[in-house]
Design a protein around this motif. Structure first.
Motif, mmCIF file in Angstrom:
data_model
loop_
_atom_site.group_PDB
_atom_site.id
_atom_site.type_symbol
_atom_site.label_atom_id
_atom_site.label_comp_id
_atom_site.label_asym_id
_atom_site.label_seq_id
_atom_site.Cartn_x
_atom_site.Cartn_y
_atom_site.Cartn_z
ATOM 1 N N ARG A 85 100.500 81.067 87.853
ATOM 2 C CA ARG A 85 101.427 80.474 86.892
ATOM 3 C C ARG A 85 102.259 79.369 87.543
ATOM 4 O O ARG A 85 102.538 78.343 86.911
ATOM 5 C CB ARG A 85 102.297 81.547 86.251
ATOM 6 C CG ARG A 85 101.487 82.435 85.313
ATOM 7 C CD ARG A 85 102.344 83.314 84.440
ATOM 8 N NE ARG A 85 102.983 84.410 85.120
ATOM 9 C CZ ARG A 85 102.444 85.626 85.277
ATOM 10 N NH1 ARG A 85 101.247 85.906 84.800
ATOM 11 N NH2 ARG A 85 103.117 86.569 85.893
ATOM 12 N N LEU A 86 102.621 79.552 88.795
ATOM 13 C CA LEU A 86 103.341 78.488 89.501
ATOM 14 C C LEU A 86 102.461 77.251 89.660
ATOM 15 O O LEU A 86 102.937 76.120 89.510
ATOM 16 C CB LEU A 86 103.826 78.981 90.868
ATOM 17 C CG LEU A 86 104.933 80.030 90.830
ATOM 18 C CD1 LEU A 86 105.236 80.526 92.237
ATOM 19 C CD2 LEU A 86 106.184 79.489 90.158
ATOM 20 N N LYS A 87 101.175 77.459 89.932
ATOM 21 C CA LYS A 87 100.240 76.325 90.021
ATOM 22 C C LYS A 87 100.135 75.618 88.683
ATOM 23 O O LYS A 87 100.107 74.387 88.621
ATOM 24 C CB LYS A 87 98.861 76.811 90.468
ATOM 25 C CG LYS A 87 98.778 77.206 91.911
ATOM 26 C CD LYS A 87 97.385 77.728 92.237
ATOM 27 C CE LYS A 87 97.374 78.429 93.582
ATOM 28 N NZ LYS A 87 96.085 79.092 93.853
ATOM 29 N N ILE A 88 100.046 76.387 87.608
ATOM 30 C CA ILE A 88 99.954 75.796 86.265
ATOM 31 C C ILE A 88 101.192 74.956 85.988
ATOM 32 O O ILE A 88 101.088 73.813 85.516
ATOM 33 C CB ILE A 88 99.775 76.893 85.203
ATOM 34 C CG1 ILE A 88 98.391 77.543 85.346
ATOM 35 C CG2 ILE A 88 99.970 76.326 83.798
ATOM 36 C CD1 ILE A 88 98.225 78.852 84.589
ATOM 37 N N LEU A 89 102.371 75.481 86.281
ATOM 38 C CA LEU A 89 103.604 74.726 86.066
ATOM 39 C C LEU A 89 103.600 73.441 86.892
ATOM 40 O O LEU A 89 104.021 72.383 86.415
ATOM 41 C CB LEU A 89 104.827 75.587 86.395
ATOM 42 C CG LEU A 89 105.067 76.767 85.448
ATOM 43 C CD1 LEU A 89 106.154 77.678 86.002
ATOM 44 C CD2 LEU A 89 105.401 76.294 84.051
ATOM 45 N N GLY A 90 103.115 73.526 88.113
ATOM 46 C CA GLY A 90 103.012 72.338 88.963
ATOM 47 C C GLY A 90 102.072 71.298 88.376
ATOM 48 O O GLY A 90 102.364 70.101 88.401
ATOM 49 N N LEU A 91 100.950 71.730 87.834
ATOM 50 C CA LEU A 91 99.994 70.810 87.215
ATOM 51 C C LEU A 91 100.587 70.146 85.979
ATOM 52 O O LEU A 91 100.298 68.972 85.696
ATOM 53 C CB LEU A 91 98.700 71.544 86.846
ATOM 54 C CG LEU A 91 97.839 72.013 88.014
ATOM 55 C CD1 LEU A 91 96.743 72.945 87.526
ATOM 56 C CD2 LEU A 91 97.243 70.815 88.753
ATOM 57 N N LEU A 92 101.416 70.866 85.259
ATOM 58 C CA LEU A 92 102.008 70.317 84.043
ATOM 59 C C LEU A 92 103.169 69.362 84.314
ATOM 60 O O LEU A 92 103.628 68.672 83.407
ATOM 61 C CB LEU A 92 102.458 71.456 83.121
ATOM 62 C CG LEU A 92 101.332 72.312 82.540
ATOM 63 C CD1 LEU A 92 101.910 73.468 81.734
ATOM 64 C CD2 LEU A 92 100.378 71.480 81.699
ATOM 65 N N GLN A 93 103.612 69.294 85.558
ATOM 66 C CA GLN A 93 104.710 68.379 85.899
ATOM 67 C C GLN A 93 104.329 66.926 85.622
ATOM 68 O O GLN A 93 105.182 66.112 85.303
ATOM 69 C CB GLN A 93 105.100 68.507 87.370
ATOM 70 C CG GLN A 93 105.959 69.696 87.661
ATOM 71 C CD GLN A 93 106.361 69.722 89.117
ATOM 72 O OE1 GLN A 93 105.515 69.771 90.001
ATOM 73 N NE2 GLN A 93 107.652 69.688 89.353
ATOM 74 N N SER A 94 103.046 66.604 85.727
ATOM 75 C CA SER A 94 102.618 65.218 85.508
ATOM 76 C C SER A 94 102.376 64.908 84.033
ATOM 77 O O SER A 94 101.981 63.801 83.692
ATOM 78 C CB SER A 94 101.360 64.912 86.330
ATOM 79 O OG SER A 94 100.288 65.750 85.923
ATOM 80 N N GLY A 95 102.586 65.898 83.154
ATOM 81 C CA GLY A 95 102.434 65.645 81.725
ATOM 82 C C GLY A 95 101.525 66.660 81.052
ATOM 83 O O GLY A 95 100.979 67.561 81.695
ATOM 84 N N GLU A 96 101.369 66.487 79.760
ATOM 85 C CA GLU A 96 100.570 67.396 78.943
ATOM 86 C C GLU A 96 99.125 67.452 79.423
ATOM 87 O O GLU A 96 98.550 66.437 79.803
ATOM 88 C CB GLU A 96 100.612 66.918 77.485
ATOM 89 C CG GLU A 96 99.879 67.820 76.533
ATOM 90 C CD GLU A 96 99.937 67.318 75.108
ATOM 91 O OE1 GLU A 96 100.645 67.958 74.304
ATOM 92 O OE2 GLU A 96 99.293 66.289 74.817
ATOM 93 N N LYS A 97 98.566 68.663 79.408
ATOM 94 C CA LYS A 97 97.184 68.865 79.852
ATOM 95 C C LYS A 97 96.453 69.764 78.864
ATOM 96 O O LYS A 97 97.017 70.716 78.327
ATOM 97 C CB LYS A 97 97.144 69.544 81.218
ATOM 98 C CG LYS A 97 97.827 68.801 82.327
ATOM 99 C CD LYS A 97 96.822 68.180 83.248
ATOM 100 C CE LYS A 97 97.451 67.519 84.449
ATOM 101 N NZ LYS A 97 98.472 66.558 84.228
ATOM 102 N N CYS A 98 95.202 69.471 78.681
ATOM 103 C CA CYS A 98 94.308 70.320 77.899
ATOM 104 C C CYS A 98 93.939 71.539 78.753
ATOM 105 O O CYS A 98 93.874 71.440 79.988
ATOM 106 C CB CYS A 98 93.059 69.528 77.539
ATOM 107 S SG CYS A 98 91.809 70.474 76.670
ATOM 108 N N ALA A 99 93.692 72.667 78.099
ATOM 109 C CA ALA A 99 93.295 73.870 78.840
ATOM 110 C C ALA A 99 92.066 73.596 79.696
ATOM 111 O O ALA A 99 91.953 74.111 80.815
ATOM 112 C CB ALA A 99 93.024 75.014 77.866
#
Length: 84
Positions: free
Chosen positions: A13-27
């Motif tokens: 979940r921390l990795k997911i939050l980090g990935l979303l820092q750059s903006g909206e992402k598709c699953a």
């Protein structure tokens, strides 16, 4: 607050939050970046969305996720207040 901080207690979940820092992402883009399967991603996203850290919008069959910065700022303020 407990649900939010519980969501922080998993490395995926921390990795997911980090990935979303750059903006909206598709699953599908999140799956490309993580070493997990779709059911596991769905589980983690449900936790993140249910506690309010992540926004979810559906377009056709695709789910798009983004950070809920208002909730993240509130969690940050809570932690900062503990240190005063």
């Amino acid at each position: 607050n407990a649900r939010i901080f519980k969501a922080f207690c998993d490395s995926n979940r921390l990795k997911i939050l980090g990935l979303l820092q750059s903006g909206e992402k598709c699953a599908c883009k999140l799956l490309e970046e993580l070493n997990i399967g779709q059911p596991t991603l769905s589980h983690h996203m449900k936790i993140l969305v249910d506690c309010g850290l992540v926004n979810n919008r559906k377009e056709g069959k695709w789910h798009y996720y983004s950070l809920n910065k208002k909730v993240i700022r509130a969690a940050s303020s809570f932690v900062e207040a503990l240190g005063r």
